[in-house]
Design an enzyme around this catalytic site. Structure first.
Site, PDB file in Angstrom:
ATOM      1  N   HIS A  49      16.618 -28.205  14.048  1.00  0.00           N
ATOM      2  CA  HIS A  49      17.397 -27.504  13.119  1.00  0.00           C
ATOM      3  C   HIS A  49      17.439 -28.276  12.046  1.00  0.00           C
ATOM      4  O   HIS A  49      18.378 -28.435  11.583  1.00  0.00           O
ATOM      5  CB  HIS A  49      18.569 -26.920  13.552  1.00  0.00           C
ATOM      6  CG  HIS A  49      18.354 -25.964  14.872  1.00  0.00           C
ATOM      7  ND1 HIS A  49      17.976 -24.710  15.069  1.00  0.00           N
ATOM      8  CD2 HIS A  49      18.744 -26.582  16.205  1.00  0.00           C
ATOM      9  CE1 HIS A  49      17.921 -24.358  16.271  1.00  0.00           C
ATOM     10  NE2 HIS A  49      18.523 -25.450  17.013  1.00  0.00           N
TER      11      HIS A  49
ATOM     12  N   ALA B 146      -7.271 -30.460  18.885  1.00  0.00           N
ATOM     13  CA  ALA B 146      -6.961 -30.525  17.292  1.00  0.00           C
ATOM     14  C   ALA B 146      -6.295 -29.157  17.086  1.00  0.00           C
ATOM     15  O   ALA B 146      -6.753 -28.146  17.444  1.00  0.00           O
ATOM     16  CB  ALA B 146      -8.375 -30.729  16.861  1.00  0.00           C
TER      17      ALA B 146
END
Length: 160
Positions: free
Chosen positions: A87, A128
Site C-alpha cells: 500500500h 519475461a
C-alpha cells in the site's frame, strides 16, 4: 580474489564477496550483503536490508529494495521490478517491509514484476513480463499477468 568495483559505482557496503563484479552507475547501500562470484550489472540499486547469495547475476536496471533475498545461483533479468510495500503512499512508510525471497537456482525474465511478500521456489522460471502476485512453486515455469504455471522449468535439477 578481491571483488571488482567499477570506479563509477557507489558501493558503501563492506560485505561484498570475492570475485564479485559491480559495474558502473550501481549503488549498494552500507548494510547490503552480496555473496561470492556475483555479477551486478550497470544501473542496479541495492538497499540496506538485502541479501544476495553466491553466483547471482543481476542484470541492468534492477532495484533490490529492503526485505529482498536472492539465494545462490539466481538470475534476475534486465529491468525486473521488485516491490516491498502493498500500500505505497508518498512519505508514508510501513512499520515493516514485506519479505520477498527468490530461492536458489530460480530465474526471472526481463521486465517481470515481483509483488511484495512472495517466494519464488527453487529452480523456478518466471517468464519475461510476468506479474508474480503469489508464491511460485519450485521447478515450474510461470508466465502472464497474473503469472500462472504453464509447466516444468527447463533443466529441472537441484542446485547445491
Amino acid at each position: 580474489m578481491e571483488p571488482f568495483i567499477h570506479k563509477l559505482a557507489d558501493v558503501q557496503s563492506e560485505h561484498i564477496g570475492e570475485d564479485t563484479k559491480i559495474w558502473q552507475f550501481s549503488t549498494v547501500l552500507k548494510d547490503a550483503v552480496i555473496g561470492k562470484n556475483c555479477n551486478i550489472c550497470a544501473n542496479v540499486f541495492i538497499e540496506n536490508d538485502v541479501k544476495v547469495g553466491d553466483n547471482v547475476t543481476v542484470k541492468c536496471g534492477v532495484q533490490l529494495w529492503d526485505g529482498i533475498t536472492l539465494e545462490d545461483n539466481v538470475f534476475v533479468g534486465p529491468n525486473v521490478t521488485f516491490t516491498n510495500d502493498k500500500h505505497p503512499r508518498s512519505k508514508v512508510y510501513p512499520d515493516k517491509f514485506w519479505r520477498t525471497t527468490v530461492k536458489k537456482g530460480a530465474s526471472i525474465g526481463g521486465n517481470a514484476t515481483i509483488c511484495p511478500g512472495v517466494t519464488i521456489g527453487e529452480g523456478a522460471m518466471v517468464g519475461a513480463g510476468a506479474v508474480v502476485t503469489k508464491d511460485v512453486p519450485p521447478f515450474v515455469t510461470v508466465v502472464g499477468n497474473p503469472a500462472k504455471v504453464i509447466g516444468i522449468a527447463p533443466n529441472k535439477k537441484t542446485f547445491s
